[in-house]
Design a protein around this motif. Structure first.
Motif: not given
Length: 777
Positions: A34, A41-45, A539, A38-39
Motif C-alpha cells: 500500500e 498514485g495508484y491509491i490515495s487512502d 477526516r 500511495i507513493r
C-alpha cells in the motif's frame, strides 16, 4: 557474524486489479504494498472512513512480485551465507537466480535458507506474494470451526487477525516484505540455540541454567572447551569452564550469590547481567554468544474458578506478590512495516503512564527484540498472547503442525527476555464458548490448539515460564452452566466464577466492575475516547455525525453499516454509546455541533470510567491483583476509539488521569457500599515503606481551599485506609497532594453522582489539565 542488508533498489510488479495491466514500480523494503501504491498514485487512502472494503480488490492481487539484485559477498574458508527473511506477509515463493528456494506461509516467523552454493557474481532475488484471501479458499471448513463477520478467511492463514477488520483496525489485507531481508555470513562453528533460565532466585542466592547447541563441521570434539562469563555493571563476577562432549548440552547449577535481582517497575531496579558463552579450541575462540539477562523468578498462582470468592490469579516475582497495572498493546500501525519505528516512542508512553505490565494482544503481531529489550531495561512485564483471537481455528493435523512450528520459533526467539512473564494461548476463544457461539456440546478443553499444541510447546521449550490457555480462561463446567441460561443471566455466572476477566458494559460499567469477583482484569474500558488531532477529526467528523444521528435500533442493518464504515459490527453503535454517556453524565444537551465541548464531554465521561476501574481495583488490593485497560494507542486514524493516545501520538485528556492513578504510590478514593462517603486509601506498589504529609484541598471559586492535612503511611506493597472520608453525594473536585523523596505527587477525586453541570465540570477539567500537564509525575 556479519550481516548485509538487502534494502536498496527493489522493484514491485503486479497485475492491476481493474485494468489487468502489468505494472512495475519502485518498492521500499521493509514495506507494505500500500505504501508503494500511495507513493506512485495508484491509491490515495488505504482505509477511508466510509468504506470497509475499499481495498478488497487489491487484496485479490495474486502476483505481487518483488525483485532485487545483489553481488556475491566475500567469505572466508568454511563460512556459509544464509538468506534471512524476517517477515513476509504472507503466502509467498522465493526464487534465487530462477530457482525456488523457499515457501512462506506464515507472516509471524523468520524464514531462512543456506544459499552459499547457489550464488554467482551477480544474483537476482525474486519474491512472489500471493493473495491470502484467495489462498484460504482451498481449505475445508469443519463444523467445529467458527469466525466472525467478514473474517472467515483469517482462520486458515497465519496472518494478523485484525487485518480482516476489527473494531480497532481497518479491513486491510496487506502484502509485503514487512521486516528486514538480509544476508547473514556465519562461521563454520556457531551457536544455533541458547536458552538461559532462572531456576530459583532470592536475595541470598540465585540458581541459573543454560541450555546450548552449536553447529560445527568437525567430527572430533576432543579439543573443544566451553567458557561462561557473567558480569554486572562491567565487573565480571563469575567465570567458569564447561566440558563439550556433544554439539548440545546444559550448564546446570550456575550459582550467583547475593544477586542483583530484576524487578518490575516500582518494586525495585530492573537489573541486567551481561552473559557470554563461548566455544574454544586450543585457546582460539571458535564461537561466541552474548546477551543481557535479568535474574528473576516469575510465577502465576491461579485457580480455574472462583468459588464463593475463594480463588486466585496473581503474579509473583522473586517470591513477592506483584500488583499489575498497565495496558493492552495493539500493533502501532495497520501497515506493519511502520511499527518498528514507532515502538520506542509508544513504550515511553507506557513508562510515563507508570505501567508495570503490557499485554500483547492476540489479534496483532509478535513484537521484535527491540520491544522486549526496552521492557527488560525498564521493568515492564510482558503478557504475551499467541496470535489467535476471537475465532475457533482448524483442528486438523496440517494446522496443528503449522502452529507448532510458529510456537517453537516464537518461544525460542523471545524466551531469554526477563520481561516476558506469561505465554497465553489466545484472546477470548474460551469466552466465546460461554456465549454459545459454537453449536453442540463442545467446551474449551476440546480446543486442541490452546489445550494441547501451544501448551505442549511452551512446556517443551520454556518450562520456567507460566502458561495460560486463554484470556480469559473459562473451565468446562462454567461453560455448561452458561449454556443453560439466557444471555441476560450469563454475565452473573461469569462474573462470579472467573478469576480473570475482560470486563465491558456500555450500560452500567461501574456496577459491572463492582459485581465481578475476578481477581485480575486483563481487558477493560468504558465508552469511546475522541482524538485530539485536527487532521483525524477532519477526516472522521462526518462519520461521527452520521453515527450520532442514527435512529435505527442497535441490531438493525448491522451488515450494511459494517460495510459502509471502516469498522466491524462492534463499531456501528459508537454514536449510541457516546450519546448515552453524555446524556447520563451531564445535565445539558451536548452534541457534535459544538465539537470541542462534545469531545470534552465524551472524554470526561469515558475517562471517569477508566479512572474508576484503575482506582477501584488498586484500593481493593489484594482482593484485586491487577488491571490492564484497553488500550494504549490507535493503529490507524480513528476519531473515537478505546485508546488513550490517538494515531498521531496526541494524548487524550484521560491519559493524564490514568497517569496519576497508576503512580507507584498514590492516594485514591473508594465509594463505600452504601454510596454515602468516599474513603481515601494510600496504595503502595513497592517494597518500601513511606511516610508522607497528605494535603486534601477542595476546589471552590477559582482556587483550591485546604480541606484536610494529615500524616499518612504508605505501607509496603499494600492498600491502607487513611482515615479520611469525603461526602460521596456532593458534586465537588478534591485534589490530593503528597511528597515522597522530595518529589510532589498529585491525584484527584470528583465526588457525587451524574448528571453533573457541564460548565462546572469543564472548569474542573481545565484546572486538572493545568496541574497534570505541567508536572513530571
Amino acid at each position: 557474524m556479519k550481516t548485509i542488508a538487502l534494502d536498496n533498489l527493489w522493484n514491485l510488479a503486479f497485475t492491476h486489479p481493474r485494468s489487468s495491466v502489468h505494472c512495475i514500480i519502485p518498492a521500499t523494503v521493509p514495506g507494505n504494498v500500500e505504501l508503494d501504491l500511495i507513493r506512485d498514485g495508484y491509491i490515495s487512502d488505504p482505509y477511508p472512513a466510509d468504506n470497509v472494503k475499499a481495498m478488497d480488490e487489491w487484496a485479490r492481487v495474486n502476483d505481487w512480485t518483488y525483485v532485487t539484485e545483489f553481488p556475491e559477498p566475500m567469505t572466508a574458508s568454511g563460512e556459509k551465507i544464509l538468506l534471512i527473511l524476517e517477515g513476509i506477509d504472507t503466502i509467498a515463493d522465493v526464487f534465487l537466480n530462477g530457482e525456488k528456494i523457499l515457501r512462506c506461509e506464515n507472516m509471524f516467523i523468520t524464514h531462512q535458507t543456506d544459499i552459499t552454493h547457489l550464488l554467482t557474481a551477480r544474483n537476482t532475488l525474486r519474491i512472489v506474494i500471493y493473495s491470502a484471501e484467495l489462498f484460504a479458499r482451498q481449505f475445508p471448513q469443519s463444523a467445529f470451526q467458527v469466525s466472525r463477520d467478514h473474517r472467515h478467511a483469517e482462520a486458515y492463514i497465519r496472518k494478523a487477525a485484525h487485518m480482516w477488520g476489527w473494531d480497532n483496525a481497518p479491513r486491510l489485507l496487506s502484502a509485503g516484505i514487512w521486516r528486514p531481508v538480509y544476508l547473514k555470513i556465519v562461521k563454520p562453528v556457531h551457536f544455533t540455540d541458547v536458552y538461559i533460565y532462572t531456576r530459583q532466585a532470592s536475595a541470598q542466592q540465585a540458581q541459573l541454567g543454560i541450555n546450548w547447541q552449536f553447529c560445527t563441521p568437525d567430527e572430533n570434539l576432543g579439543d573443544y572447551n566451553g567458557k561462561l562469563s557473567v558480569s554486572f555493571q562491567n565487573n565480571e563476577i563469575l567465570r567458569q569452564e564447561f566440558s563439550i562432549n556433544f554439539t548440545s548440552g546444559k550448564i546446570r547449577n550456575i550459582t550467583i550469590d547475593t544477586p542483583h535481582l530484576w524487578w518490575p517497575h516500582g518494586y525495585g531496579d530492573a537489573n541486567l547481567y551481561d552473559i557470554t558463552i563461548s566455544i574454544t579450541r586450543n585457546n582460539e575462540t571458535l564461537a561466541e554468544w552474548k546477551t543481557r539477562f535479568g535474574i528473576r523468578e516469575i510465577k502465576l498462582m491461579r485457580t480455574p474458578v472462583m468459588n464463593k470468592e475463594q480463588g486466585n490469579f496473581i503474579f509473583l516475582c522473586n517470591g513477592e506478590k506483584i500488583y499489575c497495572r498497565g495496558t493492552n498493546w495493539k500493533p502501532l500501525d495497520a501497515l506493519h512495516s511502520r511499527t518498528a519505528e514507532k515502538n520506542r516512542r509508544a513504550l515511553e508512553l507506557c513508562t510515563d503512564l507508570n505501567c508495570n505490565m503490557i499485554r500483547v494482544w492476540g489479534g496483532g503481531i509478535y513484537e521484535d527484540h527491540d520491544f522486549f529489550n526496552f521492557c527488560d531495561e525498564q521493568g515492564l512485564l510482558v503478557w504475551q498472547d499467541f496470535m489467535f483471537a476471537c475465532c475457533l481455528y482448524p483442528q486438523d493435523n496440517h494446522f496443528q503442525n503449522a502452529v507448532s512450528l510458529e510456537a517453537e520459533y516464537i518461544i525460542k526467539k523471545l524466551r531469554n527476555h526477563c520481561s516476558l512473564a506469561l505465554w497465553c494461548g489466545d484472546n477470548e476463544t474460551d469466552q466465546l464458548f460461554a456465549w454459545g457461539i459454537w453449536p453442540g456440546e463442545t467446551v474449551p478443553s476440546d480446543n486442541v490448539i490452546s489445550r494441547r499444541v501451544l501448551k505442549n510447546m511452551a512446556a517443551m521449550h520454556d518450562p520456567y515460564r507460566p502458561f495460560l490457555e486463554s484470556s480469559p480462561y473459562i473451565n468446562d463446567d462454567t461453560v455448561r452452566q452458561c449454556r443453560k441460561q439466557p444471555d441476560v443471566k450469563k454475565k452473573p455466572i461469569l462474573d462470579s466464577q472467573m478469576p480473570e476477566q475482560h470486563l465491558y458494559d456500555e450500560n452500567n460499567y461501574h456496577q459491572r466492575l463492582m459485581n465481578s469477583n475476578a481477581r485480575f482484569v486483563s481487558e477493560t474500558g468504558q465508552g469511546k475516547l475522541i482524538s485530539e488531532s485536527d487532521s483525524i477529526i477532519a477526516r472522521e467528523k462526518n462519520r461521527i455525525m452520521d453515527l450520532w444521528n442514527r435512529t435505527a435500533p442497535a441490531d438493525d442493518n448491522t451488515r450494511e453499516l459494517a460495510e459502509r464504515y471502516q469498522m466491524d459490527n462492534h463499531g456501528i453503535n459508537d454514536g449510541r454509546i457516546m450519546k448515552n454517556l453524555v446524556r447520563t453524565y451531564f445535565t445539558e444537551t451536548i452534541t457534535p455541533d459544538n465539537f470541542a465541548d462534545f469531545r470534552l464531554a465524551v472524554n470526561a465521561a469515558a475517562g471517569d470510567g477508566y479512572k474508576f476501574a484503575v482506582e477501584y481495583h488498586r484500593a481493593r488490593k489484594w482482593d484485586k491483583t491487577g488491571l490492564l485497560w484497553w488500550s494504549l494507542i490507535e493503529m490507524f486514524p480513528q476519531a473515537a476509539n478505546k485508546a488513550l493516545v490517538d494515531y498521531c501520538f496526541q494524548k487524550k485528556m484521560p491519559y493524564f488521569w490514568i497517569k496519576q492513578a497508576q503512580q507507584t504510590c498514590v492516594i485514591v478514593g473508594l465509594l463505600d457500599e452504601k454510596k454515602r462517603n468516599v474513603h481515601l486509601y494510600a496504595v503502595n506498589d513497592s517494597l518500601r515503606e513511606f511516610t508522607a504529609c497528605l494535603q486534601v484541598s477542595l476546589y471552590e471559586v477559582n482556587s483550591f481551599t485546604p480541606y484536610k492535612k494529615i500524616i499518612i503511611q504508605f505501607s509496603k506493597n499494600s492498600s491502607r485506609y487513611t482515615g479520611i472520608k469525603l461526602s460521596g453525594r456532593k458534586h465537588a473536585l478534591f485534589l490530593f497532594e503528597w511528597e515522597i523523596d522530595n518529589i510532589k505527587y498529585f491525584n484527584h477525586c470528583i465526588t457525587g453522582f451524574p448528571p453533573y453541570d457541564f460548565n462546572r465540570y469543564k472548569e474542573w477539567c481545565a484546572v486538572l489539565d493545568r496541574i497534570y500537564r505541567r508536572k513530571k509525575k
